[in-house]
Design a protein around this motif. Structure first.
Motif, mmCIF file in Angstrom:
data_model
loop_
_atom_site.group_PDB
_atom_site.id
_atom_site.type_symbol
_atom_site.label_atom_id
_atom_site.label_comp_id
_atom_site.label_asym_id
_atom_site.label_seq_id
_atom_site.Cartn_x
_atom_site.Cartn_y
_atom_site.Cartn_z
ATOM 1 N N ILE A 6 0.910 -1.134 0.129
ATOM 2 C CA ILE A 6 -0.132 0.053 -0.156
ATOM 3 C C ILE A 6 0.844 1.199 -0.162
ATOM 4 O O ILE A 6 1.531 1.400 0.983
ATOM 5 N N LYS A 7 0.656 2.200 -0.956
ATOM 6 C CA LYS A 7 1.483 3.303 -1.183
ATOM 7 C C LYS A 7 0.563 4.440 -0.912
ATOM 8 O O LYS A 7 -0.411 4.596 -1.514
ATOM 9 N N ILE A 8 0.948 5.348 -0.120
ATOM 10 C CA ILE A 8 0.062 6.637 0.277
ATOM 11 C C ILE A 8 0.887 7.909 0.140
ATOM 12 O O ILE A 8 2.135 7.808 0.174
ATOM 13 N N SER A 9 0.342 8.641 -0.706
ATOM 14 C CA SER A 9 1.101 10.147 -1.183
ATOM 15 C C SER A 9 -0.063 11.064 -1.172
ATOM 16 O O SER A 9 -1.143 10.887 -1.109
ATOM 17 N N ILE A 10 0.559 12.223 -1.268
ATOM 18 C CA ILE A 10 -0.269 13.470 -1.423
ATOM 19 C C ILE A 10 -0.031 14.300 -2.814
ATOM 20 O O ILE A 10 0.890 14.434 -3.125
ATOM 21 N N GLU A 11 -0.906 14.266 -3.461
ATOM 22 C CA GLU A 11 -0.869 15.225 -4.862
ATOM 23 C C GLU A 11 -1.210 16.663 -4.592
ATOM 24 O O GLU A 11 -2.368 16.833 -4.330
ATOM 25 N N ALA A 29 5.671 10.327 1.290
ATOM 26 C CA ALA A 29 5.251 9.179 0.790
ATOM 27 C C ALA A 29 5.468 8.096 1.801
ATOM 28 O O ALA A 29 6.267 8.074 2.746
ATOM 29 N N GLN A 30 4.678 7.069 2.129
ATOM 30 C CA GLN A 30 4.545 6.142 3.035
ATOM 31 C C GLN A 30 4.308 4.765 2.416
ATOM 32 O O GLN A 30 3.344 4.748 1.462
ATOM 33 N N GLU A 31 4.753 3.784 2.971
ATOM 34 C CA GLU A 31 4.527 2.482 2.154
ATOM 35 C C GLU A 31 4.138 1.753 3.560
ATOM 36 O O GLU A 31 4.940 1.464 4.205
ATOM 37 N N LEU A 32 3.021 0.764 3.333
ATOM 38 C CA LEU A 32 2.577 -0.152 4.306
ATOM 39 C C LEU A 32 2.493 -1.568 3.561
ATOM 40 O O LEU A 32 2.267 -1.731 2.343
ATOM 41 N N ASP A 38 -2.049 0.154 10.208
ATOM 42 C CA ASP A 38 -1.463 1.549 10.774
ATOM 43 C C ASP A 38 -2.232 2.762 9.457
ATOM 44 O O ASP A 38 -1.990 3.817 9.638
ATOM 45 N N LEU A 39 -3.308 2.235 8.586
ATOM 46 C CA LEU A 39 -3.649 3.153 7.585
ATOM 47 C C LEU A 39 -4.293 4.485 8.107
ATOM 48 O O LEU A 39 -3.965 5.458 7.745
ATOM 49 N N LYS A 66 -3.734 10.114 -1.940
ATOM 50 C CA LYS A 66 -3.627 9.043 -2.709
ATOM 51 C C LYS A 66 -3.193 7.679 -1.956
ATOM 52 O O LYS A 66 -2.224 7.664 -1.364
ATOM 53 N N VAL A 67 -4.099 6.779 -1.940
ATOM 54 C CA VAL A 67 -3.963 5.520 -1.505
ATOM 55 C C VAL A 67 -3.913 4.357 -2.506
ATOM 56 O O VAL A 67 -4.990 4.046 -2.886
ATOM 57 N N GLU A 68 -2.614 3.924 -2.770
ATOM 58 C CA GLU A 68 -2.751 2.918 -3.822
ATOM 59 C C GLU A 68 -2.393 1.606 -3.251
ATOM 60 O O GLU A 68 -1.611 1.303 -2.406
#
Length: 193
Positions: A6-11, A29-32, A38-39, A66-68
């Motif tokens: 799971i990748k989390i970023s901000i556009e 940038a966060q990756e889980l 912890d989302l 953005k949560v991928e």
């Protein structure tokens, strides 16, 4: 992706004009792993990063969190969860928020590849819910709008309002090529069932 993650970023949104501020946002940038719980903590961290809270921006921002969810078995699908449209300003939702929400909604609706999930509540007269009018502006042939009626259990049995929403569900009131669906959530009392 060959491995689940799971990748989390901000556009940064269009309102972010400062180049350095935009660059700072893009460093978030966060990756889980899919097994992390912890989302919600990461989302709260992102909200702080964007400065979105109940006092700033009326709780709304044109930045995109953005949560991928990636993996070999995942479909190529983008789901955009937009805030609900509203008319009246209050202590919780200000005038600036009305503009931000409307601009975001129209941005995604005008994309011809988007499926519009037009959500209306059976708790409120459908004439007071603008989403169907906005959807028709961007989808005049009503071929990519899917109607969702929430809270159908709030209608009085055999009432005129119930009859109106049954006409929606039967695709008679406003005809959508993708049709209508009803969604009833659990009540507070049955939330753990």
């Amino acid at each position: 992706s060959p491995t689940p993650k799971i990748k989390i970023s901000i556009e940064p949104g269009p309102s972010r004009k400062d180049v350095r501020e935009r660059a700072t946002f893009q460093t978030f940038a966060q990756e889980l792993s899919p097994h992390d719980n912890d989302l919600s903590a990461v989302i709260e961290k992102a909200k702080d990063y964007m400065g979105v809270n109940e006092t700033a921006h009326s709780g709304f921002s044109d930045d995109v969190l953005k949560v991928e969810i990636l993996g070999p078995d995942k479909p190529e699908l983008t789901l955009v969860d937009l805030p609900g449209l509203y008319y009246s300003a209050s202590q919780d939702q200000g005038l600036q928020g009305i503009k931000v929400v409307r601009t975001l909604t129209e941005k995604y609706m005008k994309n011809g590849r988007s499926i519009i999930l037009a959500v209306i509540s059976a708790k409120t007269d459908y004439h007071l819910q603008e989403v169907l009018n906005i959807a028709e502006r961007f989808d005049p042939r009503r071929e990519r709008t899917l109607g969702i009626i929430t809270q159908p259990d709030t209608l009085e049995p055999n009432s005129e309002e119930e009859g109106t929403y049954l006409q929606f569900i039967s695709n008679q009131k406003i005809r959508l090529q993708l049709g209508w669906h009803a969604l009833r959530n659990r009540s507070f009392e049955t939330r753990d069932i």
